[in-house]
Scaffold this motif. Sequence first.
Motif, PDB file in Angstrom:
ATOM      1  N   THR A  94      34.584 129.252  66.694  1.00  8.35           N
ATOM      2  CA  THR A  94      35.585 129.463  65.628  1.00  8.35           C
ATOM      3  C   THR A  94      34.928 129.812  64.295  1.00  8.35           C
ATOM      4  N   GLU A  95      33.630 129.553  64.156  1.00  7.83           N
ATOM      5  CA  GLU A  95      32.930 129.842  62.897  1.00  7.83           C
ATOM      6  C   GLU A  95      31.580 130.456  63.223  1.00  7.83           C
ATOM      7  N   ASP A  96      31.079 131.255  62.320  1.00 11.10           N
ATOM      8  CA  ASP A  96      29.794 131.916  62.548  1.00 11.10           C
ATOM      9  C   ASP A  96      28.646 130.916  62.379  1.00 11.10           C
ATOM     10  N   ALA A 104      23.521 132.891  73.197  1.00  8.38           N
ATOM     11  CA  ALA A 104      24.433 134.020  73.412  1.00  8.38           C
ATOM     12  C   ALA A 104      25.891 133.569  73.408  1.00  8.38           C
ATOM     13  N   PHE A 105      26.170 132.367  73.921  1.00  8.87           N
ATOM     14  CA  PHE A 105      27.582 131.963  73.991  1.00  8.87           C
ATOM     15  C   PHE A 105      28.143 131.572  72.619  1.00  8.87           C
ATOM     16  N   GLY A 110      35.246 133.849  68.118  1.00  3.86           N
ATOM     17  CA  GLY A 110      36.248 134.249  69.103  1.00  3.86           C
ATOM     18  C   GLY A 110      35.706 134.284  70.525  1.00  3.86           C
ATOM     19  N   LYS A 111      34.386 134.179  70.689  1.00  7.31           N
ATOM     20  CA  LYS A 111      33.813 134.225  72.040  1.00  7.31           C
ATOM     21  C   LYS A 111      34.221 132.967  72.816  1.00  7.31           C
ATOM     22  N   LYS A 318      31.676 122.870  60.983  1.00 11.92           N
ATOM     23  CA  LYS A 318      32.543 123.217  62.123  1.00 11.92           C
ATOM     24  C   LYS A 318      32.056 124.500  62.794  1.00 11.92           C
ATOM     25  N   PHE A 319      32.101 124.576  64.121  1.00 10.32           N
ATOM     26  CA  PHE A 319      31.733 125.848  64.756  1.00 10.32           C
ATOM     27  C   PHE A 319      32.532 126.181  66.015  1.00 10.32           C
ATOM     28  N   GLY A 320      33.328 125.256  66.543  1.00  8.82           N
ATOM     29  CA  GLY A 320      34.026 125.636  67.772  1.00  8.82           C
ATOM     30  C   GLY A 320      35.158 124.697  68.124  1.00  8.82           C
TER      31      GLY A 320
END
Length: 511
Positions: A94-96, A104-105, A110-111, A318-320
């Motif tokens: 959800t965040e870079d 890679a994942f 959005g991945k 936050k990241f996912g």
Amino acid sequence: MRLPSPSVVSAFTTFFACATATVQGSNSGHSFYTTSGGVPVNDPTAFQRVGRNGPILLQDTHLIEQLAHFARERIPERVVHAKGAGAYGVFEVTEDITDLTSAAFLDQIGKKSRVLVRFSTVGGESGSADTARDPRGFAIKIYTEEGNEDWVFNSTPVFFLRDPSKFPLFVHTQKRDPQTHLKNATVFWDYLSTNQESVRQLMHLFSDRGTPFSYRHMDGFSGHTFKFAKHNGTYNYVKIHLKTDQGVRTLTNEEAGDLAGKNSDWTTQDLFEAIQRGDNPSWTAYVQVMSPEQAEQFRYSVFDLTKTWPEDQFPLRKFGKMTLNQNPENFFAEIEQAAFSPSNIVPGIEPSADPVLQARLFSYPDSQRYRLGVNFNQIPVNCPMHVNNPFQRDGHFAIHNYGAAPNYMSSFHPLVYRSVPTKEHEEWVGKATLFSSVVEDKDFEQATEEWAYLGTMEGQQRNFVHNIAVHLCNAHPEVRKRTYGMFDRVDAQLGQWLREETEKEVVALSV
Ligand code: HEM
């Protein structure tokens, strides 16, 4: 030797490649009932005998196979975390965070990656009560394009120990007595009060968070320090947190005990039914980041699993988001046979030098070779999206065995390699790597903070004292005394309160 025909090999290859999708449906293309050898059987309950009342026959393959297979249904349960429940879902970035890791994942917002999650209690057997006071296991397998990334987390941010050699001994004390086969409070507290680095974990375990309302209502933590690394050779130390979007919800000691009697599978049922009705639970993923330079200055060793990192100094980023949305079709095939391991780790994420983590890298696949057999990674639920390791051959239940491909580095069929651009970036010296097993005053500081934190919530300090008192009252007087001393070091008032409450319980037990 006759080699398998190309069509057979490709059929197996197809099976293997598809395997991570899910394990579903029957093994059979037939609609009629057969023996395991595929021979039609008229009546599954019939058996062959001599005449109307004579002895049964050895030629009755169907009956013999039914009995023989039944007797072999059990496999060894996990030596810890035997009772659990699980589901599939999705992890979405959800965040870079590409400034931190080249995984890679995690390389674009959005991945999405498919996940399998298994929650568990730790100490009990596979039939034990879901609501027992225990940390909860929170194991996640992320099927990524670069292999499986397993986050084998717990619901507690720290752990009982920082010396891997203590793990088997510690676990023995939390399980059954070798003579009576009963849980033994003296042994339980004897270990904990003589290995006081566990005190921070005890603050969590004996608060009401030690009895979560359900798996959906608890957080997950890496506990260990890992490394997020970049292909350019830079890295940071990280801890990962998964915060429940359902909100933390707990049971009191009495509610948990009550449920254990009334519905010992409560959290298993709760998870399954929530997903079945489309009430899909989710967790938000955060990372705490510490540079190698900061680690040199940090008050505690970053490889000390009994310590957290203060969030005001190392804020949560936050990241996912992880959402569970699909129940397994078959519990045994997909959950019992699931094999999670911290050693399943993809480029861009690395283990730190935490000795407990290092020991775990060995211990999990070792346990799984015993529990599931040497080819456990060929079981569909464990199978990565892509795999090509033709030098690991044969062994029990080799389903995919690389056909006629060479089993050595053949000059006629050279392997194809995908280079992993990573650089040496570890300095094995420096203050951050210093590590002490000796328990010092500073090992109590975070427990003291935790005690103060419990004081900010109505009734939580009282519940903490009560939860320990009703357990500790069953222990030997010497062990009780040592345990009071341990909590005196957390907070003198806590130690005194615990002494009074526990001794009241001792008196109540004796009348
Ligand atoms: C030296 C320390 C440790 C050792 C030797 C150890 C060993 C094991 C073993 C042998 C299993 C059973 C694996 C299987 O048969 O599939 C297991 C399961 C598990 N452990 Fe540990 N463990 C250690 C510490 C930890 C820590 C610190 C955590 C969490 C931060 C943890 C979380 C888990 C979880 C979640 C499972 C269950 C995985 C599943 O659901 O299949 N363990 N551990």
